[in-house]
Design a protein around this motif. Structure first.
Motif, PDB file in Angstrom:
ATOM      1  N   GLY A  42       0.790  -1.226   0.000  1.00  0.00           N
ATOM      2  CA  GLY A  42       0.000   0.000   0.000  1.00  0.00           C
ATOM      3  C   GLY A  42       0.823   1.277   0.000  1.00  0.00           C
ATOM      4  N   ALA A  43       2.110   1.163   0.244  1.00  0.00           N
ATOM      5  CA  ALA A  43       2.985   2.344   0.277  1.00  0.00           C
ATOM      6  C   ALA A  43       3.467   2.677  -1.135  1.00  0.00           C
ATOM      7  N   MET A  44       4.420   3.591  -1.230  1.00  0.00           N
ATOM      8  CA  MET A  44       5.010   3.926  -2.528  1.00  0.00           C
ATOM      9  C   MET A  44       6.513   3.745  -2.469  1.00  0.00           C
ATOM     10  N   THR A  45       7.112   3.582  -3.630  1.00  0.00           N
ATOM     11  CA  THR A  45       8.556   3.507  -3.732  1.00  0.00           C
ATOM     12  C   THR A  45       8.966   4.029  -5.106  1.00  0.00           C
ATOM     13  N   SER A  46      10.258   4.125  -5.313  1.00  0.00           N
ATOM     14  CA  SER A  46      10.795   4.613  -6.581  1.00  0.00           C
ATOM     15  C   SER A  46      11.762   3.589  -7.141  1.00  0.00           C
ATOM     16  N   VAL A  47      11.868   3.582  -8.472  1.00  0.00           N
ATOM     17  CA  VAL A  47      12.812   2.715  -9.159  1.00  0.00           C
ATOM     18  C   VAL A  47      13.830   3.607  -9.868  1.00  0.00           C
ATOM     19  N   TYR A  48      15.101   3.247  -9.722  1.00  0.00           N
ATOM     20  CA  TYR A  48      16.208   4.028 -10.280  1.00  0.00           C
ATOM     21  C   TYR A  48      17.050   3.131 -11.177  1.00  0.00           C
ATOM     22  N   PHE A  49      17.670   3.710 -12.191  1.00  0.00           N
ATOM     23  CA  PHE A  49      18.510   2.954 -13.135  1.00  0.00           C
ATOM     24  C   PHE A  49      19.204   3.921 -14.071  1.00  0.00           C
ATOM     25  N   THR A  50      20.051   3.374 -14.891  1.00  0.00           N
ATOM     26  CA  THR A  50      20.653   4.138 -15.985  1.00  0.00           C
ATOM     27  C   THR A  50      20.090   3.585 -17.280  1.00  0.00           C
ATOM     28  N   LEU A  51      19.519   4.454 -18.105  1.00  0.00           N
ATOM     29  CA  LEU A  51      18.951   4.076 -19.395  1.00  0.00           C
ATOM     30  C   LEU A  51      19.912   4.543 -20.485  1.00  0.00           C
ATOM     31  N   THR A  52      20.456   3.586 -21.217  1.00  0.00           N
ATOM     32  CA  THR A  52      21.454   3.883 -22.230  1.00  0.00           C
ATOM     33  C   THR A  52      20.879   3.650 -23.621  1.00  0.00           C
ATOM     34  N   ASN A  53      21.192   4.562 -24.523  1.00  0.00           N
ATOM     35  CA  ASN A  53      20.812   4.446 -25.928  1.00  0.00           C
ATOM     36  C   ASN A  53      22.097   4.414 -26.755  1.00  0.00           C
ATOM     37  N   ARG A  54      22.422   3.248 -27.309  1.00  0.00           N
ATOM     38  CA  ARG A  54      23.670   3.089 -28.064  1.00  0.00           C
ATOM     39  C   ARG A  54      23.543   3.500 -29.525  1.00  0.00           C
ATOM     40  N   ALA A  55      22.340   3.776 -30.000  1.00  0.00           N
ATOM     41  CA  ALA A  55      22.137   4.156 -31.404  1.00  0.00           C
ATOM     42  C   ALA A  55      22.284   5.672 -31.558  1.00  0.00           C
ATOM     43  N   THR A  56      22.369   6.120 -32.815  1.00  0.00           N
ATOM     44  CA  THR A  56      22.467   7.553 -33.068  1.00  0.00           C
ATOM     45  C   THR A  56      21.097   8.218 -33.036  1.00  0.00           C
ATOM     46  N   VAL A  57      20.033   7.445 -33.224  1.00  0.00           N
ATOM     47  CA  VAL A  57      18.684   7.990 -33.227  1.00  0.00           C
ATOM     48  C   VAL A  57      18.160   8.095 -31.790  1.00  0.00           C
ATOM     49  N   SER A  58      17.454   9.182 -31.515  1.00  0.00           N
ATOM     50  CA  SER A  58      16.891   9.403 -30.176  1.00  0.00           C
ATOM     51  C   SER A  58      15.544   8.709 -30.043  1.00  0.00           C
ATOM     52  N   ASP A  59      15.082   8.560 -28.811  1.00  0.00           N
ATOM     53  CA  ASP A  59      13.758   8.025 -28.535  1.00  0.00           C
ATOM     54  C   ASP A  59      13.227   8.792 -27.322  1.00  0.00           C
ATOM     55  N   THR A  60      12.010   8.502 -26.936  1.00  0.00           N
ATOM     56  CA  THR A  60      11.400   9.177 -25.790  1.00  0.00           C
ATOM     57  C   THR A  60      10.718   8.147 -24.912  1.00  0.00           C
ATOM     58  N   LEU A  61      11.091   8.120 -23.634  1.00  0.00           N
ATOM     59  CA  LEU A  61      10.406   7.257 -22.667  1.00  0.00           C
ATOM     60  C   LEU A  61       9.042   7.873 -22.394  1.00  0.00           C
ATOM     61  N   GLN A  62       7.990   7.095 -22.619  1.00  0.00           N
ATOM     62  CA  GLN A  62       6.639   7.637 -22.468  1.00  0.00           C
ATOM     63  C   GLN A  62       5.874   7.060 -21.279  1.00  0.00           C
ATOM     64  N   GLY A  63       6.367   6.002 -20.688  1.00  0.00           N
ATOM     65  CA  GLY A  63       5.650   5.467 -19.545  1.00  0.00           C
ATOM     66  C   GLY A  63       6.245   4.172 -19.054  1.00  0.00           C
ATOM     67  N   ALA A  64       5.625   3.665 -17.997  1.00  0.00           N
ATOM     68  CA  ALA A  64       6.056   2.405 -17.403  1.00  0.00           C
ATOM     69  C   ALA A  64       4.838   1.721 -16.812  1.00  0.00           C
ATOM     70  N   THR A  65       4.884   0.417 -16.754  1.00  0.00           N
ATOM     71  CA  THR A  65       3.835  -0.375 -16.116  1.00  0.00           C
ATOM     72  C   THR A  65       4.493  -1.410 -15.213  1.00  0.00           C
ATOM     73  N   SER A  66       3.756  -1.819 -14.183  1.00  0.00           N
ATOM     74  CA  SER A  66       4.251  -2.856 -13.285  1.00  0.00           C
ATOM     75  C   SER A  66       3.077  -3.446 -12.516  1.00  0.00           C
ATOM     76  N   ALA A  67       3.092  -4.736 -12.335  1.00  0.00           N
ATOM     77  CA  ALA A  67       2.071  -5.396 -11.518  1.00  0.00           C
ATOM     78  C   ALA A  67       2.349  -5.193 -10.035  1.00  0.00           C
ATOM     79  N   ALA A  68       3.480  -4.591  -9.686  1.00  0.00           N
ATOM     80  CA  ALA A  68       3.857  -4.401  -8.290  1.00  0.00           C
ATOM     81  C   ALA A  68       3.132  -3.241  -7.626  1.00  0.00           C
ATOM     82  N   ALA A  69       2.476  -2.384  -8.434  1.00  0.00           N
ATOM     83  CA  ALA A  69       1.811  -1.212  -7.863  1.00  0.00           C
ATOM     84  C   ALA A  69       0.536  -0.904  -8.630  1.00  0.00           C
ATOM     85  N   GLU A  70      -0.400  -0.227  -7.946  1.00  0.00           N
ATOM     86  CA  GLU A  70      -1.645   0.148  -8.614  1.00  0.00           C
ATOM     87  C   GLU A  70      -1.439   1.304  -9.586  1.00  0.00           C
ATOM     88  N   GLU A  71      -0.474   2.188  -9.318  1.00  0.00           N
ATOM     89  CA  GLU A  71      -0.162   3.295 -10.219  1.00  0.00           C
ATOM     90  C   GLU A  71       1.335   3.324 -10.472  1.00  0.00           C
TER      91      GLU A  71
END
Length: 145
Positions: A42-71
């Motif tokens: 019922g509490a909240m937490t945060s997830v941390y990491f390093t996201l690496t893009n090895r290509a020359t083209v950019s992208d955009t992170l638009q969201g995340a999902t997980s069964a571990a939390a309601e939101e």
């Protein structure tokens, strides 16, 4: 015989077979050193990491999902004067040939209303989704705060 040849046509009259266009370039995304703080059910937490893009083209992170939390959402912590604030963000750019750090007091994935308690040694699974249509499975090891 002339009638048969006329019916078949010549190679100059046949439509040329067009080669399919090459697929658009895609970001080459990877997550390193994913971790999350322990949390009660019922509490909240945060997830941390390093996201690496090895290509020359950019992208955009638009969201995340997980069964571990309601939101699950993308958040950014920022300081205004002497006060820290946290705000939800719709997306985060991932430049080509670069890395984006998700860390305490910065960008992070916020998990709200955990579906169960997570203690040190557990793993939280989540999926990151990108504007390009790519998705990335992440397994974050849980640490004691």
């Amino acid at each position: 015989m002339a009638a048969v040849m006329a019916a078949c046509g010549t190679s100059a009259e046949r439509p040329a077979t067009e080669a399919a266009p090459p697929p658009p370039p895609r970001a080459e995304l990877a997550v390193h050193e994913a971790w999350a703080r322990s949390a009660d059910s019922g509490a909240m937490t945060s997830v941390y990491f390093t996201l690496t893009n090895r290509a020359t083209v950019s992208d955009t992170l638009q969201g995340a999902t997980s069964a571990a939390a309601e939101e699950v959402g993308l958040h950014m912590s920022m300081q205004h004067g002497n006060t820290m604030h946290m705000a939800s963000v719709q997306s985060l750019p991932v430049p080509g040939e670069d890395s984006v750090l998700f860390a305490p007091l910065g960008a992070h994935v916020m998990l709200t209303r955990m579906t169960r308690a997570y203690a040190a040694g557990d793993t939280i699974a989540l999926t990151l989704t990108f504007a390009s249509g790519q998705s990335l499975e992440v397994r974050a090891g849980v640490r004691q705060p």
